[in-house]
Design a protein around this motif. Structure first.
Motif, PDB file in Angstrom:
ATOM      1  N   PRO A  21      46.904  38.002  35.769  1.00 59.47           N
ATOM      2  CA  PRO A  21      46.124  37.336  36.819  1.00 59.47           C
ATOM      3  C   PRO A  21      45.627  38.337  37.861  1.00 59.47           C
ATOM      4  O   PRO A  21      46.252  39.386  38.066  1.00 59.47           O
ATOM      5  N   GLU A  35      40.902  30.177  38.604  1.00 61.60           N
ATOM      6  CA  GLU A  35      40.055  31.067  37.804  1.00 61.60           C
ATOM      7  C   GLU A  35      38.697  31.298  38.457  1.00 61.60           C
ATOM      8  O   GLU A  35      38.272  30.533  39.332  1.00 61.60           O
ATOM      9  N   TYR A  36      38.060  32.383  38.011  1.00 57.33           N
ATOM     10  CA  TYR A  36      36.781  32.839  38.577  1.00 57.33           C
ATOM     11  C   TYR A  36      35.860  33.201  37.416  1.00 57.33           C
ATOM     12  O   TYR A  36      36.229  34.001  36.559  1.00 57.33           O
ATOM     13  N   GLN A  37      34.675  32.646  37.415  1.00 58.81           N
ATOM     14  CA  GLN A  37      33.703  32.955  36.358  1.00 58.81           C
ATOM     15  C   GLN A  37      32.945  34.235  36.707  1.00 58.81           C
ATOM     16  O   GLN A  37      32.597  34.444  37.874  1.00 58.81           O
ATOM     17  N   VAL A  39      36.936  35.364  31.469  1.00 58.53           N
ATOM     18  CA  VAL A  39      37.124  34.669  32.754  1.00 58.53           C
ATOM     19  C   VAL A  39      38.289  35.353  33.464  1.00 58.53           C
ATOM     20  O   VAL A  39      39.225  35.826  32.830  1.00 58.53           O
ATOM     21  N   VAL A  40      38.210  35.452  34.785  1.00 60.50           N
ATOM     22  CA  VAL A  40      39.289  36.063  35.567  1.00 60.50           C
ATOM     23  C   VAL A  40      40.252  34.960  35.999  1.00 60.50           C
ATOM     24  O   VAL A  40      39.854  34.022  36.691  1.00 60.50           O
ATOM     25  N   LYS A  41      41.488  35.064  35.532  1.00 60.79           N
ATOM     26  CA  LYS A  41      42.510  34.087  35.945  1.00 60.79           C
ATOM     27  C   LYS A  41      43.104  34.506  37.277  1.00 60.79           C
ATOM     28  O   LYS A  41      43.437  35.687  37.447  1.00 60.79           O
TER      29      LYS A  41
END
Ligand code: DHB
Ligand code: FE
Length: 284
Positions: free
Chosen positions: A144, A78-80, A93-95
């Motif tokens: 995703p 994941e990416y904040q 949040v980007v999974k």
């Protein structure tokens, strides 16, 4: 096996994100811009991918002048959303998709492209604004996302031709992944804009639209566009357009002329902050 079934191209102007987050999309200034994405949001719902491979540029958010990867692939879970100075955007949040991302890294590096592997990074408007434009304001992003960051901020930046060739390698990589996955590839940034210096505010409608024609119908010619043409004709930040060539290079018609693409949507709009907004959806 996994397949790339469509590509999406869109500008990523940060003020568009702010307009969405602050509920301003129906204001006179913004309404014509968001109207151009109504088709796209419906198209995303009707053609939901399993994974989005999202080509974008980081704007000195995750990477500073301390470290400048030319091509960086996100292999994290994941990416904040990044804090770009006004706090992080209020978006999900980007999974990620670590398995497919790792496979693409392996395949593309073996095809002689040097990728930087990133296991932790925050993602800025370059990535989150395109997601907002295409998906609206959901509780969670629909699938995703594999972030793929290209350096178009600090010279030397990669050529359009190299980006296009990289797209071809990404297609091969995806098609050699065992699981049946429907993958979309997005190229973001552009079109003409210049944010600093004597030519700040530069917009070039004629050049942008001629380049879009080439991107769609003569991508080899679009890929051959030299750097200096982007800078001269589309402004210093117009160079972001080389990222669109990664997505275009990954389409089926490039590998095999027997598989023509179809243009599902094309949109162009000025003004949006300092940028000419371009947007295209292609299907295989
Ligand atoms: C603008 C556009 C960009 O691509 C960017 O990264 C920052 C600002 C603008 O139009 O204001
Ligand atoms: Fe930008």
């Amino acid at each position: 096996m996994a397949r790339i079934t469509a590509s999406v191209y869109t500008s990523h102007v940060p003020a568009i994100g702010a307009a969405i987050d602050l509920g301003k999309t129906q204001e006179d200034y913004w309404q014509p811009l968001f109207k151009g994405y109504e088709y796209s949001k419906q198209w995303m719902k009707d053609n939901k991918p399993d994974v989005i491979f999202l080509v974008y540029n980081d704007h000195a958010t995750a990477f500073s002048l301390d470290l400048i990867p030319t091509f960086a692939i996100g292999t994290a879970a994941e990416y904040q959303p990044a804090d770009e100075g006004w706090g992080p955007r209020p978006v999900p949040v980007v999974k990620g998709h670590p398995q497919l991302a790792s496979h693409i890294a392996q395949s593309v590096i073996q095809q002689d492209f040097d990728l930087t592997i990133v296991n932790k990074m925050a993602v800025d408007h370059g990535l989150t604004v395109p997601l907002s434009l295409m998906c609206g304001q959901p509780e969670a992003w629909p699938c995703p996302v594999i972030p793929f960051a290209v350096n178009v901020v600090q010279y030397p930046v990669p050529s359009g031709q190299r980006c296009y060739n990289l797209g071809k390698a990404i297609r091969k990589a995806v098609e050699s992944y065992d699981e049946d996955l429907n993958v979309h590839i997005w190229g973001t940034g552009g079109m003409s804009h210049q944010l600093q210096g004597a030519r700040a505010g530069l917009i070039n409608r004629e050049w942008d639209n001629a380049w879009l024609d080439k991107l769609i119908t003569d991508p080899d010619a679009a890929a051959a566009t030299p750097h200096i043409d982007y800078v001269r004709e589309a402004g210093s930040e117009g160079i972001e357009l080389v990222m669109w060539l990664i997505a275009r290079g990954a389409m089926a018609d490039i590998a095999d002329k027997q598989h023509p693409i179809s243009v599902k949507h094309r949109f162009y709009h000025v003004p949006a902050s300092n940028t000419a907004v371009g947007h295209v959806i292609l299907e295989n």
